[in-house]
Structure formats: C-alpha cells, structure tokens
Scaffold this motif. Structure first.
Motif, PDB file in Angstrom:
ATOM      1  N   ASP A  55     -42.686 -21.136  61.173  1.00 11.58           N
ATOM      2  CA  ASP A  55     -43.861 -21.943  60.893  1.00 11.58           C
ATOM      3  C   ASP A  55     -44.946 -21.048  60.276  1.00 11.58           C
ATOM      4  OD1 ASP A  55     -46.694 -22.941  61.928  1.00 11.58           O
ATOM      5  OD2 ASP A  55     -45.372 -24.686  61.834  1.00 11.58           O
ATOM      6  N   ALA A  56     -45.532 -21.481  59.177  1.00 16.19           N
ATOM      7  CA  ALA A  56     -46.474 -20.629  58.448  1.00 16.19           C
ATOM      8  C   ALA A  56     -47.753 -20.356  59.225  1.00 16.19           C
ATOM      9  CB  ALA A  56     -46.808 -21.266  57.095  1.00 16.19           C
ATOM     10  N   LEU A  57     -48.118 -21.235  60.160  1.00 13.51           N
ATOM     11  CA  LEU A  57     -49.347 -21.045  60.923  1.00 13.51           C
ATOM     12  C   LEU A  57     -49.129 -20.216  62.181  1.00 13.51           C
ATOM     13  CD1 LEU A  57     -51.054 -24.559  60.653  1.00 13.51           C
ATOM     14  CD2 LEU A  57     -51.691 -22.457  59.479  1.00 13.51           C
ATOM     15  N   THR A  58     -48.048 -20.499  62.904  1.00 12.42           N
ATOM     16  CA  THR A  58     -47.852 -19.878  64.216  1.00 12.42           C
ATOM     17  C   THR A  58     -46.778 -18.797  64.234  1.00 12.42           C
ATOM     18  OG1 THR A  58     -46.169 -21.497  64.874  1.00 12.42           O
ATOM     19  CG2 THR A  58     -48.480 -22.064  65.283  1.00 12.42           C
ATOM     20  N   LEU A  59     -45.943 -18.744  63.191  1.00 14.66           N
ATOM     21  CA  LEU A  59     -44.756 -17.885  63.118  1.00 14.66           C
ATOM     22  C   LEU A  59     -43.712 -18.266  64.171  1.00 14.66           C
ATOM     23  CD1 LEU A  59     -46.160 -14.322  62.305  1.00 14.66           C
ATOM     24  CD2 LEU A  59     -45.554 -16.195  60.760  1.00 14.66           C
ATOM     25  N   LYS A  60     -43.817 -19.473  64.710  1.00 15.22           N
ATOM     26  CA  LYS A  60     -42.784 -19.976  65.611  1.00 15.22           C
ATOM     27  C   LYS A  60     -41.503 -20.232  64.826  1.00 15.22           C
ATOM     28  CE  LYS A  60     -41.720 -23.782  68.777  1.00 15.22           C
ATOM     29  NZ  LYS A  60     -42.194 -25.067  69.364  1.00 15.22           N
ATOM     30  N   GLN A  61     -40.368 -19.857  65.406  1.00 18.62           N
ATOM     31  CA  GLN A  61     -39.079 -19.954  64.715  1.00 18.62           C
ATOM     32  C   GLN A  61     -38.613 -21.406  64.617  1.00 18.62           C
ATOM     33  OE1 GLN A  61     -35.932 -17.211  66.019  1.00 18.62           O
ATOM     34  NE2 GLN A  61     -34.504 -18.919  65.930  1.00 18.62           N
ATOM     35  N   ASP A  62     -38.303 -21.832  63.376  1.00 18.97           N
ATOM     36  CA  ASP A  62     -37.671 -23.139  63.168  1.00 18.97           C
ATOM     37  C   ASP A  62     -36.154 -23.012  63.274  1.00 18.97           C
ATOM     38  OD1 ASP A  62     -40.104 -24.385  62.806  1.00 18.97           O
ATOM     39  OD2 ASP A  62     -40.070 -24.167  60.622  1.00 18.97           O
ATOM     40  N   TRP A  63     -35.611 -21.980  62.640  1.00 22.66           N
ATOM     41  CA  TRP A  63     -34.182 -21.670  62.743  1.00 22.66           C
ATOM     42  C   TRP A  63     -33.931 -20.240  62.315  1.00 22.66           C
ATOM     43  CZ3 TRP A  63     -32.672 -20.029  58.047  1.00 22.66           C
ATOM     44  CH2 TRP A  63     -33.173 -20.629  56.898  1.00 22.66           C
ATOM     45  N   ARG A  64     -32.735 -19.731  62.627  1.00 22.71           N
ATOM     46  CA  ARG A  64     -32.289 -18.452  62.091  1.00 22.71           C
ATOM     47  C   ARG A  64     -30.794 -18.524  61.838  1.00 22.71           C
ATOM     48  NH1 ARG A  64     -31.568 -13.436  66.416  1.00 22.71           N
ATOM     49  NH2 ARG A  64     -29.835 -14.380  67.567  1.00 22.71           N
ATOM     50  N   SER A  65     -30.343 -17.806  60.799  1.00 21.66           N
ATOM     51  CA  SER A  65     -28.932 -17.768  60.439  1.00 21.66           C
ATOM     52  C   SER A  65     -28.553 -16.331  60.080  1.00 21.66           C
ATOM     53  CB  SER A  65     -28.639 -18.672  59.239  1.00 21.66           C
ATOM     54  OG  SER A  65     -28.764 -20.035  59.599  1.00 21.66           O
ATOM     55  N   PRO A  66     -27.328 -15.901  60.428  1.00 21.07           N
ATOM     56  CA  PRO A  66     -26.930 -14.532  60.114  1.00 21.07           C
ATOM     57  C   PRO A  66     -26.676 -14.334  58.622  1.00 21.07           C
ATOM     58  CG  PRO A  66     -25.104 -15.736  61.112  1.00 21.07           C
ATOM     59  CD  PRO A  66     -26.303 -16.634  61.193  1.00 21.07           C
ATOM     60  N   ILE A  67     -27.156 -13.206  58.107  1.00 20.92           N
ATOM     61  CA  ILE A  67     -26.803 -12.763  56.750  1.00 20.92           C
ATOM     62  C   ILE A  67     -25.666 -11.756  56.859  1.00 20.92           C
ATOM     63  CG2 ILE A  67     -27.629 -11.696  54.620  1.00 20.92           C
ATOM     64  CD1 ILE A  67     -30.489 -12.499  55.527  1.00 20.92           C
ATOM     65  N   ALA A  68     -25.951 -10.597  57.449  1.00 20.56           N
ATOM     66  CA  ALA A  68     -24.950  -9.562  57.739  1.00 20.56           C
ATOM     67  C   ALA A  68     -25.537  -8.721  58.869  1.00 20.56           C
ATOM     68  CB  ALA A  68     -24.661  -8.706  56.513  1.00 20.56           C
ATOM     69  N   ILE A  69     -24.928  -8.756  60.030  1.00 21.55           N
ATOM     70  CA  ILE A  69     -25.494  -8.137  61.223  1.00 21.55           C
ATOM     71  C   ILE A  69     -25.126  -6.652  61.263  1.00 21.55           C
ATOM     72  CG2 ILE A  69     -25.691  -8.267  63.720  1.00 21.55           C
ATOM     73  CD1 ILE A  69     -26.667 -10.739  62.123  1.00 21.55           C
ATOM     74  N   PRO A  70     -26.112  -5.765  61.326  1.00 21.23           N
ATOM     75  CA  PRO A  70     -25.842  -4.325  61.333  1.00 21.23           C
ATOM     76  C   PRO A  70     -25.109  -3.887  62.599  1.00 21.23           C
ATOM     77  CG  PRO A  70     -28.150  -4.781  60.805  1.00 21.23           C
ATOM     78  CD  PRO A  70     -27.562  -6.047  61.302  1.00 21.23           C
ATOM     79  N   SER A  71     -24.306  -2.838  62.430  1.00 16.92           N
ATOM     80  CA  SER A  71     -23.621  -2.214  63.563  1.00 16.92           C
ATOM     81  C   SER A  71     -24.631  -1.472  64.429  1.00 16.92           C
ATOM     82  CB  SER A  71     -22.559  -1.240  63.044  1.00 16.92           C
ATOM     83  OG  SER A  71     -22.088  -0.408  64.078  1.00 16.92           O
ATOM     84  N   LYS A  72     -24.311  -1.297  65.697  1.00 18.57           N
ATOM     85  CA  LYS A  72     -25.144  -0.490  66.595  1.00 18.57           C
ATOM     86  C   LYS A  72     -24.721   0.981  66.587  1.00 18.57           C
ATOM     87  CE  LYS A  72     -26.040  -4.330  69.772  1.00 18.57           C
ATOM     88  NZ  LYS A  72     -27.447  -4.520  69.449  1.00 18.57           N
ATOM     89  N   LYS A  73     -23.629   1.304  65.852  1.00 14.14           N
ATOM     90  CA  LYS A  73     -23.104   2.664  65.836  1.00 14.14           C
ATOM     91  C   LYS A  73     -23.348   3.384  64.516  1.00 14.14           C
ATOM     92  CE  LYS A  73     -19.441   1.566  69.173  1.00 14.14           C
ATOM     93  NZ  LYS A  73     -17.976   1.558  69.417  1.00 14.14           N
ATOM     94  N   ILE A  74     -23.420   2.634  63.419  1.00 15.31           N
ATOM     95  CA  ILE A  74     -23.664   3.203  62.097  1.00 15.31           C
ATOM     96  C   ILE A  74     -24.641   2.295  61.351  1.00 15.31           C
ATOM     97  CG2 ILE A  74     -21.456   4.432  61.823  1.00 15.31           C
ATOM     98  CD1 ILE A  74     -20.429   2.003  60.256  1.00 15.31           C
ATOM     99  N   ASN A  75     -25.327   2.853  60.357  1.00 13.80           N
ATOM    100  CA  ASN A  75     -26.216   2.032  59.517  1.00 13.80           C
ATOM    101  C   ASN A  75     -25.416   1.469  58.348  1.00 13.80           C
ATOM    102  OD1 ASN A  75     -28.524   4.536  60.255  1.00 13.80           O
ATOM    103  ND2 ASN A  75     -28.831   2.434  60.909  1.00 13.80           N
ATOM    104  N   ASN A  76     -24.731   0.361  58.587  1.00 13.06           N
ATOM    105  CA  ASN A  76     -23.933  -0.221  57.510  1.00 13.06           C
ATOM    106  C   ASN A  76     -24.732  -1.254  56.712  1.00 13.06           C
ATOM    107  OD1 ASN A  76     -23.927  -1.997  59.703  1.00 13.06           O
ATOM    108  ND2 ASN A  76     -21.723  -2.320  59.705  1.00 13.06           N
ATOM    109  N   TYR A  77     -25.001  -2.419  57.269  1.00  5.88           N
ATOM    110  CA  TYR A  77     -25.755  -3.443  56.547  1.00  5.88           C
ATOM    111  C   TYR A  77     -27.253  -3.240  56.732  1.00  5.88           C
ATOM    112  CZ  TYR A  77     -21.371  -6.022  56.174  1.00  5.88           C
ATOM    113  OH  TYR A  77     -20.089  -6.389  55.893  1.00  5.88           O
ATOM    114  N   PHE A  78     -28.002  -3.551  55.666  1.00  4.37           N
ATOM    115  CA  PHE A  78     -29.466  -3.556  55.777  1.00  4.37           C
ATOM    116  C   PHE A  78     -30.020  -4.551  54.775  1.00  4.37           C
ATOM    117  CE2 PHE A  78     -33.807  -2.142  54.912  1.00  4.37           C
ATOM    118  CZ  PHE A  78     -34.297  -2.109  56.213  1.00  4.37           C
TER     119      PHE A  78
END
Length: 245
Positions: free
Chosen positions: A67-90
């Motif tokens: 939301d542009a006023l409150t920054l409350k989340q309307d939705w979220r969708s994955p693009i490419a989730i980074p690994s916790k062991k290496i810096n692969n996606y960014f």
C-alpha cells in the motif's frame, strides 16, 4: 526508497521525513559482498482497486505489492530466493508494470556463482506468476538480466542479458531480446563475435524510441554493452541499424 540495510521507506518528498518503513531483506557476505536494496520501486495504480501501489523487487528474492500510504503488504510472490550458504541470486532488476502485468529480471549477485538468468512475469492484481523466460537451457548457467525490461506500445517486451559461462555468448546471453507479452522469444540480437569482450554483459536497460532514418519513421530499441558500444535495432526485425562507441 530502499536502503542498504534492507529497510524500505516511504519518505515525504518535501520534508524528507520518513513516514513509514518495512524490512524486506538483506544479503550477508558469503561469496559476494553484503548488500541490501539495489533495485528501484515502481508506483502504479492497482487496476482492481484503483489504489496507488508500490511494487518492490526486494533483497529477499520476493516481489512485493505494498500500500502506497502505509506500506502494508497486499501480496508477495517469489522471483528467485537466495541461498543461505552462497550468494547466488540477487535482485538487481527493478519491476516494470504495464498492461496489468509486472516484469522483472532474474540475476546473480556477482557471478560467484553464475545462475540461470531470466525474466518473470506476474499478474499485477494478485502477484500470480504467469510466465518465466530463461536465457539459457535447464542445467546451464549465465545470461543474468541485470536491468529492467522495456515494453513497447504493442506490449512486446525487450530485455538485455549478461554473459554466459566462461565469458561466452551462448544461447540468449550477451543479447537484446524481443519477447511477447507472455514471454515467448520473438527475435534476438547478439553481440557479434568480434565485439565480444570479457564479462561483456548488457548491464543497462533497453530503451524503445522512434527516430527518422532517411526520411522514414523507424521504431527502434537500443542498449549499451560493456564493450562500450551502443546498439540500435529495428524493433520489427531486431536487425542492427547502427552502433556507436
């Protein structure tokens, strides 16, 4: 506006005062340098609600609608989730919102390691992923889409891509691509072999524009490669019109 620390802010343009904030991720130093936000948010009206909405490609690998006023989340969708062991996606690419769709590039953090690059498309109202185009086949790596895509008045999508493995130009790497609104490849321009350089990505976004060539109106798309050359192409055929260093 996103910060290096991974906070996303709503800031008053006149006073500079932060009016809202939300944390949307931070990538620690693993195989690449630590980083928070690199991409730019896009503000557009939600076609179903009429509300101004902020679309953010965040460091945690998700695309958000806020939301542009409150920054409350309307939705979220994955693009490419980074690994916790290496810096692969960014998430370097910023979202392009047009015709009820959102397009965003898929890229690596710093090529350590390279990943399978591409472009993802989403429904603007729900965040549902509707298509993905990969610049290299399954099992291959390279072809990151570092920058934002461009869309012409007919809805066709243009994207620039990075190098392939071994600094090569295989598949749809080192290219300017033309895709349908559903991300089907329509045509491609690839940097000529004699002009390919080490780490020769297209790092900047393509631009669609109209000009006159020999008295005739020409619909073009262009982008600059890391080899220092700007390439201008005829959009209908993706044939080279001219290049300038």
């Amino acid at each position: 506006s996103g910060s290096f620390a991974g906070e996303f802010y709503r800031i008053n343009a006149l006073s500079g005062v932060a009016q809202a904030k939300v944390f949307l991720g931070f990538q620690p130093k693993l195989t690449c340098a630590a980083f928070g936000f690199a991409s730019t948010a896009t503000v557009a009206r939600d076609p179903s609600t009429g509300k101004d909405t902020v679309y953010v490609a965040a460091p945690d690998g998700y695309l958000y609608a806020l939301d542009a006023l409150t920054l409350k989340q309307d939705w979220r969708s994955p693009i490419a989730i980074p690994s916790k062991k290496i810096n692969n996606y960014f998430q370097w690419s910023s979202p392009t919102v047009v015709n009820g769709k959102i397009y965003v590039g898929i890229s690596s953090g710093c090529d350590k390691p390279l990943i399978r690059g591409g472009i993802a498309a989403y429904q603007q109202t729900t965040g549902k992923k509707i298509a993905t185009f990969y610049t290299v086949p399954k099992g291959a790596i390279g072809g990151s889409v570092w920058s934002s895509v461009a869309v012409d008045s007919g809805g066709d999508v243009y994207a620039t891509t990075g190098n392939g493995p071994g600094l090569s130009a295989k598949y749809d790497t080192d290219s300017i691509l033309k895709l349908s609104p559903a991300l089907k490849l329509l045509a491609r321009f690839q940097v000529p072999k004699a002009q390919i350089t080490g780490d020769g990505d297209f790092g900047g976004s393509p631009t669609v524009f109209t000009t006159r060539i020999k008295g005739t109106t020409a619909q073009l798309v262009g982008a600059c490669n890391k080899n220092g050359r700007y390439y201008a192409l005829r959009r209908s055929s993706m044939e080279l019109v001219g290049t300038r260093r």
